[in-house]
Structure formats: structure tokens, C-alpha cells
Scaffold this motif. Structure first.
Motif, short mmCIF file in Angstrom:
data_model
loop_
_atom_site.label_atom_id
_atom_site.label_comp_id
_atom_site.label_asym_id
_atom_site.label_seq_id
_atom_site.Cartn_x
_atom_site.Cartn_y
_atom_site.Cartn_z
N ARG A 157 0.82 -1.22 0.00
CA ARG A 157 0.00 0.00 0.00
C ARG A 157 0.85 1.26 0.00
O ARG A 157 0.44 2.29 -0.50
CB ARG A 157 -0.92 0.02 1.23
N ARG A 206 3.03 5.32 -2.48
CA ARG A 206 2.80 6.56 -1.75
C ARG A 206 4.10 7.10 -1.15
O ARG A 206 4.09 7.81 -0.16
CB ARG A 206 1.79 6.32 -0.62
N GLN A 212 4.84 2.29 8.96
CA GLN A 212 4.75 3.43 8.04
C GLN A 212 5.78 4.47 8.46
O GLN A 212 5.91 4.77 9.64
CB GLN A 212 3.35 4.03 8.10
N SER A 239 -5.06 1.79 6.97
CA SER A 239 -4.12 2.36 6.02
C SER A 239 -4.57 2.06 4.59
O SER A 239 -4.97 0.96 4.27
CB SER A 239 -2.75 1.73 6.28
N GLY A 240 -4.54 3.07 3.75
CA GLY A 240 -4.82 2.86 2.34
C GLY A 240 -6.29 2.86 1.93
O GLY A 240 -6.60 2.60 0.78
N ALA A 293 2.07 8.76 1.82
CA ALA A 293 1.46 8.14 3.00
C ALA A 293 1.48 9.16 4.14
O ALA A 293 2.43 9.92 4.29
CB ALA A 293 2.25 6.90 3.38
N THR A 294 0.41 9.18 4.93
CA THR A 294 0.33 10.12 6.04
C THR A 294 1.10 9.56 7.23
O THR A 294 0.83 8.45 7.66
CB THR A 294 -1.14 10.34 6.45
N ILE A 295 2.04 10.33 7.71
CA ILE A 295 2.81 9.91 8.88
C ILE A 295 2.39 10.85 10.00
O ILE A 295 2.43 12.06 9.83
CB ILE A 295 4.32 10.07 8.64
N GLY A 296 2.00 10.29 11.14
CA GLY A 296 1.50 11.15 12.20
C GLY A 296 0.11 11.61 11.84
O GLY A 296 -0.76 10.80 11.58
N ASP A 306 -2.34 15.02 9.92
CA ASP A 306 -2.31 16.15 9.02
C ASP A 306 -3.71 16.73 9.05
O ASP A 306 -4.64 16.03 9.40
CB ASP A 306 -2.01 15.59 7.62
N GLN A 353 -1.97 3.00 10.12
CA GLN A 353 -1.39 1.76 10.63
C GLN A 353 -1.65 1.64 12.13
O GLN A 353 -1.58 2.62 12.87
CB GLN A 353 0.11 1.71 10.35
N ARG A 409 -0.17 0.63 14.75
CA ARG A 409 0.71 1.06 15.83
C ARG A 409 0.71 2.57 16.00
O ARG A 409 1.15 3.08 17.02
CB ARG A 409 2.12 0.50 15.67
N PHE A 410 0.16 3.29 15.04
CA PHE A 410 0.10 4.74 15.18
C PHE A 410 -1.03 5.20 16.10
O PHE A 410 -1.11 6.36 16.46
CB PHE A 410 -0.06 5.41 13.81
N SER A 426 -1.29 4.71 19.08
CA SER A 426 -0.75 5.20 20.35
C SER A 426 -0.30 6.65 20.24
O SER A 426 -0.12 7.33 21.23
CB SER A 426 0.41 4.31 20.81
N LEU A 427 -0.11 7.14 19.02
CA LEU A 427 0.29 8.54 18.85
C LEU A 427 -0.93 9.43 18.63
O LEU A 427 -0.84 10.64 18.63
CB LEU A 427 1.18 8.69 17.63
N ALA A 436 -3.44 12.67 21.00
CA ALA A 436 -3.29 14.13 21.01
C ALA A 436 -4.20 14.79 19.98
O ALA A 436 -4.66 15.91 20.16
CB ALA A 436 -1.85 14.52 20.72
N PHE A 437 -4.46 14.05 18.91
CA PHE A 437 -5.26 14.65 17.84
C PHE A 437 -6.75 14.50 18.07
O PHE A 437 -7.54 15.29 17.61
CB PHE A 437 -4.88 14.01 16.50
#
Lengths: 345, 221
Positions: free
Chosen positions: A133, A137, A174, B21-22, B43-46, B48, B71, B73-74, B76-77, B80-81
């Protein structure tokens, strides 16, 4: 030698000096890219523009001498420090340039790193899908990765699969794809994989701790950055506390992609020169530098506005000039001891 | 249109887009906000976000749309959002059964972090009809079940939409629905600190859609 600027006569080409497609202004065009494949000539025209022979000789001699000492078993810690300082000075003085950079990254990442044989087993289907995926990207606007099944994407896929196979505990996260793609811009697949594995396990970088579930290294980096902000940027520190702003909202993507998502290519290559030589310190310095530069604006913003502000490309593109930038970054006072605390043992 | 020197106080609404994801979270957001589709998003990290101004009923609102990394595992981050979110958009890919199966856990995670909120469920990528794995009826029934099961005292609603971010079908409707839900929630809640009111007699005050509890006691501590 003369230090003159190389002429970037790529204005008429479809890609930038670094192989990124020149996009039409935002909002125009949908399937741009495919029709704009760069010609072979465009790339060749960009090679060998710099007189880097002397620079090359210096590095090769330095590596050869050090390697001889090391192999003879007489390279003391003091000696190693001496060489590493030399390398740092040399890197600070000038941009090594594309072809030499490949050599430097390959050699410097080997220093004091022992990586055992990779146990490469099967990659679970879920991980395979997750990788698949993200293949399309990752740097999608670069000509190497634009074509649906071009060689860039194939290499990226193979390196990511091998990386997750050699450490099933971490698998794929990712963010990983961006540093791999960035390395592929500088060196061929096999070297890229080698460098990634050393960054993965080597104690200077420990990328595996960055990407493993719960992000242990990211958490440690964030807390170091918090301390540094408290010391170096008290106004911003107060503002973050008052607004109950989560610093990670702004900086987590920086670290998780090793700045590959944000910094312009030329700048990124310079930052990585030091990342590969020294480890995380320089990325913390970049973070502090960017926050300091934007501090006057940031202290007037809410968390949402701040994220938006730091996300916009202009924040990074506005950077004056690569060498001025890197020197300013290296002057950010972050104690080596602080960084060493990242990896006890 | 933006040169109005004294703009009426806008309502700020925050919504979060969640899903595997995706599935097309970023594409949906961009299609809604800037009316364009690009098959080359990074791909979005964190996380946006983008904002868009729109009119819901007679209220001008500024919709702040947060896009998150998909994903697992994200997660856990993510907390805050999620904070202060007024509604959420759950997205799955109609061609990937698994992404639908995960919708429940995304919703749960969101409820834990931000509290229960109205939401919309979006089945995206209807342009790939021939590869569809999740029938409309299945998703609609799941939604109905969520609505029926909800807490009596803390009723939340989930509406179902199918979209194609690529072809821009259904996107506007889905986001307008979530904006309306978010606005309704805002309006039914007493504002924690009422802004000092400057009543502009020349304009129809759009604020306080409820109307009944429009006391504005002027406590601007």
C-alpha cells in the motif's frame, strides 16, 4: 577547487536537478507525471558537474589510512576520535556531492557497527499488504518512483520486504519507506539495504527502536527535545505548556521519517551526512533549529495552527541556502551526553 | 469574499478521519476540501489536517478535518489529535473486507480518547465496483445496529455513505452530514467561556442555532 556554483541548466527539463517532477501550479492536472518521463540525456547532463577529484582523494586516503590501522588492530579510541573529528570537519567544510556521498554513507555507516547475518524468513501477508500500500505513496513525485511498476518501486519493495523479514518483531512501520526511498536516490539497491541494516541495528541510530510498536526511541527523542526547548527556547516552552500543546503533533513526523518527508533533497542529503556520521544529534539540532526559526510565529498559534504552519512546505523551502542552513544547525548547542543517553549500555 | 473587515464569529468544528491504512482518508479529505484527486498522495505519517469554510444551515463554520495515519501502531500517537473532536468519520475500503472489519475498533479507540460522538461511516472506492467485497446492505445494517445499541442517555448517531474520492461521488454529502452533526453537538452544548458578544445590528446573527438559551449573561471573566 574554484568553488564556483554549478550551473543548473535544467530549467527546460521536466524534472528538477534531483529528479522530482516539476509540477504544474497546485490544483492543475491530475495524472501528471507519466507523460513527463525524463530523457537519459537530462540525467547525464547533470552528472560530473563538480570538480570533486581532490575532495575524493582526501576521503579515500583518510579511509585507507584509518582502515589500515583498524585492521592491524592498533586503532585506539583516541585515534578513532581523531579520525571521526577530521571527517566531521571535512563534512562541515563542504558538500561532498552526489557520487562521493554514496561512498561516504556506505563507509561511515560501517563504523563501529557489527551486523550479524540476516535471518530472512517469510514475510506475513498482512505485512506484505501494508508494504504494498505504501510503495506507491512514497516520493510519488520522483521520477524513480512515479511509474507503477518502475525499477524504483521494485527496489523499494524488495528492500522493505527484506528489512521486515530480518526483524519480524518490528515488521513494517509506516515511515520506514521514506528513508529507504531516499537512500535509493543515492545508491543502488544492495547498498541501500546494507546501509539500512546498519542504521537499523547500529547503536548510533537504532532505527529498529524508532519503528517498533510503541515507538520507544521516538518517545525518548521527544523527551530530549522537550528538555532542550525548555532550556533553549523558553518562550516556546511556556506557550506549549499554556496551550497544552502536544509537541509530538508537530515533530513526530520529522523523526519518524528522518526528515525525508519535509526537507528539500539537497538539504536532506547534508543533514544525513551528519546523521550517518554521528547519529541522532543532528536531527535533534535540526528540530531545535526549525522550532527556533519559527518561534516568533509559533508562540502566537494554537496547536492546530502550529501543525499547519510547520507542515506547509514553505516553512522548509524558505530555508536560505543549504550551507548556511547546515552550519547554523550544527551550531545548535546539544550536548553529546544528552544524545548518548538515548542508548544506555 | 474574504475581505469582509468584521467577519461574523465563525464556529470552529473539529472532525477526525479514521480507518485502516490505504482506504483513502487523505484522498477524501482533499477531494472535499480542494475538489481534486491525485493518485499520488504520500502516505500520512503522524497526522495532518485541512480546514474548509462552509455554511451549514445559516451558520458559517470552519471545519477542521484531521487526517490520521492508518497503521495500527500509530494509534498510540493519535490521542493528542482526537482531543476536542466534535465528530468522527470512519472510513473503510469497499474492496477490502478487512478494513470494514476494523471499523469497530477504530470507533472504540476514538470513543475512549475523545468520548462518544456522532459519526459517519464511509465506504470508499465505489469506482472499483467489480472488486467490491463489502455489500452496501452489510455496512448499512452494521450502522443500524450501532444506532440501536447506543446508550439511552448519551445517544449518538452514525450515518452511512458510500463514496468515490476518485470520481467525487458522495463525498460532499458525507462531509456535510458530519459537519451538521458536529454543529448540532456544539450548539447543544453551553460554550465554556462565552465570547464577549458584539452584536452587529446590521447583520443577521447566525450564532446559537438553538435560540432558546441565548442569554449571553456577559460573563467574560
Amino acid at each position: 577547487m574554484s568553488g564556483t556554483e554549478t550551473t543548473n541548466d535544467t530549467s527546460s527539463s521536466a524534472v528538477t536537478q534531483y529528479g522530482f517532477y516539476k509540477y504544474p501550479p497546485a490544483g492543475v492536472g491530475v495524472n501528471r507525471g507519466e507523460a513527463l518521463a525524463p530523457s537519459k540525456k537530462e540525467f547525464e547532463g547533470q552528472r560530473d558537474q563538480q570538480p570533486w577529484k581532490e575532495e575524493e582523494r582526501w576521503w579515500l586516503c583518510s579511509f585507507a589510512v584509518y582502515e589500515r590501522l583498524r585492521r592491524a588492530g592498533v586503532a585506539t579510541d583516541e585515534e578513532t576520535t581523531y579520525f571521526r573529528n577530521q571527517w566531521r570537519h571535512r563534512l562541515t567544510a563542504a558538500d561532498p556531492g552526489g557520487i562521493l556521498r554514496r561512498l561516504l554513507w556506505g563507509y561511515l555507516s560501517q563504523q563501529s557497527v557489527k551486523v550479524g547475518e540476516a535471518a530472512e524468513g517469510e514475510v506475513p501477508a498482512a505485512v506484505r499488504d501494508a508494504i504494498e500500500r505504501d510503495i506507491g505513496r512514497t516520493l510519488p513525485s520522483h521520477c524513480l518512483f512515479a511509474a507503477a511498476d518502475g525499477i524504483g518501486r521494485q527496489s523499494l519493495r524488495r528492500v522493505l520486504l527484506r528489512l521486515s523479514a530480518q526483524d519480524p518483531e518490528v515488521g513494517y512501520c509506516q515511515g520506514m519507506a521514506f528513508p529507504v526511498a531516499t537512500l535509493l536516490l543515492h545508491c543502488p539497491e544492495e547498498e541501500c539495504y546494507g546501509v539500512m541494516r546498519r542504521l537499523w541495528w547500529g547503536r548510533r541510530w537504532r532505527l529498529r527502536d524508532l519503528f517498533s510498536p510503541h515507538f520507544p526511541l521516538l518517545t525518548a527523542l521527544l523527551s530530549i527535545l522537550q528538555q532542550q526547548i525548555a532550556q533553549l527556547l523558553p518562550r516556546l516552552h511556556r506557550h506549549l505548556a499554556e496551550e497544552e500543546m502536544e509537541l509530538s503533533a508537530i515533530v513526530a513526523p520529522w523523526f519518524l521519517t528522518l526528515f525525508t518527508h519535509q526537507l528539500p533533497t539537497a538539504l536532506l542529503a547534508r543533514v544525513w551526512d551528519f546523521f550517518i556520521l554521528q547519529g541522532w544529534r543532528v536531527l535533534l539540532q535540526v528540530a531545535v533549529y526549525l522550532l527556533r526559526k519559527e518561534e516568533p510565529v509559533l508562540v502566537t498559534l494554537s496547536m492546530e495552527e502550529a501543525v499547519l504552519h510547520m507542515r506547509s512546505d514553505t516553512t522548509y523551502q524558505r530555508v536560505v541556502d543549504t550551507e548556511t542552513f547546515i552550519r547554523a544547525v550544527l551550531r545548535v548547542p546539544i550536548d553529546d551526553k544528552v544524545v548518548e543517553g538515548l542508548f544506555p549500555c | 469574499m474574504s475581505s469582509n473587515p468584521t467577519p461574523a464569529k465563525k464556529q470552529l468544528l473539529k472532525i477526525i478521519i479514521l480507518g485502516d491504512s490505504g482506504v483513502g482518508k487523505t484522498s477524501l479529505m482533499h477531494q472535499f476540501v480542494s475538489k481534486k484527486f491525485d493518485s499520488r498522495y504520500k502516505a500520512t505519517i503522524g497526522a495532518d489536517f485541512l480546514t474548509k469554510e462552509l455554511t451549514v444551515g445559516d451558520q458559517v463554520v470552519s471545519l477542521q478535518i484531521w487526517d490520521t495515519a492508518g497503521q495500527e501502531r500509530f494509534q498510540s500517537l493519535g490521542s493528542a489529535f482526537y482531543r476536542g473532536a466534535d465528530a468522527c468519520v470512519l472510513v473503510y475500503d469497499v474492496t477490502v473486507q478487512e478494513s470494514f472489519a476494523h471499523v469497530g475498533s477504530w470507533m472504540e479507540e476514538f470513543s475512549i480518547q475523545a468520548g462518544r460522538r456522532d459519526s459517519v461511516l464511509i465506504g470508499n472506492k465505489t469506482d472499483l465496483e467489480d472488486r467490491r467485497q463489502v455489500p452496501t446492505r452489510t455496512a448499512q445494517m452494521w450502522c443500524d445496529k450501532q444506532n440501536a445499541e447506543g446508550d439511552k442517555n448519551d445517544k449518538t448517531e452514525m450515518k452511512y455513505f458510500e463514496t468515490s474520492a476518485r470520481e467525487n461521488t458522495g463525498v460532499e454529502e458525507a462531509f456535510m452530514a458530519v459537519a451538521a452533526a458536529a454543529l448540532a453537538r456544539k450548539a447543544s452544548q453551553p460554550a465554556p467561556v462565552p465570547p464577549p458578544s458584539t452584536v452587529n445590528l446590521n447583520q443577521n446573527q447566525p450564532g446559537n442555532a438553538g435560540g432558546s438559551n441565548n442569554t449571553n449573561s456577559g460573563c467574560s471573566c
